[in-house]
Design a protein around this motif. Sequence first.
Motif, PDB file in Angstrom:
ATOM      1  N   PHE A  65       0.845  -1.572   0.296  1.00  0.00           N
ATOM      2  CA  PHE A  65      -0.162   0.099   0.164  1.00  0.00           C
ATOM      3  C   PHE A  65       0.881   1.065   0.026  1.00  0.00           C
ATOM      4  CE2 PHE A  65      -1.729   4.143   2.728  1.00  0.00           C
ATOM      5  CZ  PHE A  65      -2.551   3.764   1.651  1.00  0.00           C
ATOM      6  N   VAL A  66       1.763   1.337   0.905  1.00  0.00           N
ATOM      7  CA  VAL A  66       3.486   2.424   0.849  1.00  0.00           C
ATOM      8  C   VAL A  66       3.277   2.674  -0.485  1.00  0.00           C
ATOM      9  CG1 VAL A  66       5.254   3.707   2.005  1.00  0.00           C
ATOM     10  CG2 VAL A  66       2.850   2.333   3.538  1.00  0.00           C
ATOM     11  N   GLU A  67       3.999   1.750  -0.976  1.00  0.00           N
ATOM     12  CA  GLU A  67       4.675   2.015  -2.599  1.00  0.00           C
ATOM     13  C   GLU A  67       3.940   2.316  -3.607  1.00  0.00           C
ATOM     14  OE1 GLU A  67       7.467   2.177  -2.643  1.00  0.00           O
ATOM     15  OE2 GLU A  67       7.622   1.427  -0.569  1.00  0.00           O
ATOM     16  N   ASP A  68       2.440   1.728  -3.285  1.00  0.00           N
ATOM     17  CA  ASP A  68       1.730   2.230  -4.396  1.00  0.00           C
ATOM     18  C   ASP A  68       1.186   4.197  -4.490  1.00  0.00           C
ATOM     19  OD1 ASP A  68       0.885  -0.180  -5.630  1.00  0.00           O
ATOM     20  OD2 ASP A  68      -0.694  -0.837  -4.742  1.00  0.00           O
ATOM     21  N   ALA A  69       0.792   3.957  -2.249  1.00  0.00           N
ATOM     22  CA  ALA A  69       0.669   4.926  -2.637  1.00  0.00           C
ATOM     23  C   ALA A  69       2.428   6.507  -2.907  1.00  0.00           C
ATOM     24  CB  ALA A  69       0.232   5.575  -1.456  1.00  0.00           C
ATOM     25  N   GLY A  70       3.104   5.715  -2.795  1.00  0.00           N
ATOM     26  CA  GLY A  70       4.122   6.325  -3.712  1.00  0.00           C
ATOM     27  C   GLY A  70       3.946   6.938  -4.205  1.00  0.00           C
ATOM     28  N   LEU A  71       3.668   5.702  -6.052  1.00  0.00           N
ATOM     29  CA  LEU A  71       2.860   5.598  -6.993  1.00  0.00           C
ATOM     30  C   LEU A  71       1.507   6.960  -7.661  1.00  0.00           C
ATOM     31  CD1 LEU A  71       4.016   1.838  -8.220  1.00  0.00           C
ATOM     32  CD2 LEU A  71       5.210   4.240  -8.803  1.00  0.00           C
ATOM     33  N   PHE A  72       0.856   6.845  -6.470  1.00  0.00           N
ATOM     34  CA  PHE A  72       0.317   7.451  -7.211  1.00  0.00           C
ATOM     35  C   PHE A  72       0.766   9.103  -6.615  1.00  0.00           C
ATOM     36  CE2 PHE A  72      -3.760   9.281  -5.398  1.00  0.00           C
ATOM     37  CZ  PHE A  72      -4.998   9.256  -6.436  1.00  0.00           C
ATOM     38  N   TYR A  73       0.994   9.604  -5.849  1.00  0.00           N
ATOM     39  CA  TYR A  73       0.838  10.602  -4.952  1.00  0.00           C
ATOM     40  C   TYR A  73       2.067  11.562  -5.560  1.00  0.00           C
ATOM     41  CZ  TYR A  73      -2.054  10.914  -1.110  1.00  0.00           C
ATOM     42  OH  TYR A  73      -3.161  10.756  -1.045  1.00  0.00           O
ATOM     43  N   GLU A  74       2.879  10.084  -7.358  1.00  0.00           N
ATOM     44  CA  GLU A  74       4.001  11.314  -7.068  1.00  0.00           C
ATOM     45  C   GLU A  74       2.716  10.989  -8.984  1.00  0.00           C
ATOM     46  OE1 GLU A  74       8.535  10.007  -8.437  1.00  0.00           O
ATOM     47  OE2 GLU A  74       7.116   8.095  -9.095  1.00  0.00           O
TER      48      GLU A  74
END
Length: 167
Positions: free
Chosen positions: A6-15
């Motif tokens: 989830f944290v990694e996906d959040a990083g990609l999303f917010y990027e």
Amino acid sequence: MSVETFVEDAGLFYERLGLSRTAGRVMGWLLAAETGDADAPELAEALAVAKSSMSVALRQLEQAGLVERFRVRGGRRDRYRLVEDVFARAFRARLTEFDGFRALAEQGLKAVGEDPERRRRLELMRDMYTWPSRAAWSSHRSTTRCSPFRTPSGGRAPLGSVPPAAK
């Protein structure tokens, strides 16, 4: 799915939204963390990034109004948490962008005169960006029972909180 995923996906999303990937990962971590807050060294360790990278990410998030810094009484380090109404703020900012598109379309309509094909394209643009502001404001008013210029408690609404299309 794991919290790490989830944290990694959040990083990609917010990027994709314009933040750094590290800042996005911080958002994801703070959303999923048990306590919802951490200091910079804890975040750097949890996300396996350099302290300097964490400092830059936290500054970016703080300047964007997404996280706030606080200190626990007697504590020696600043801690960070998501701003209480972080998603409402983000949504209001997006509505402001929609209002800009709508205003640009209105300007274009004045510029092209009565040409039906050019007007059709610009009217489509205007209508597309008018709907979210009106729908969001109507939804907000129906759930909060407040006037466009008053908060539910009767105080003045913050400047800019009423989308121009809803006036």
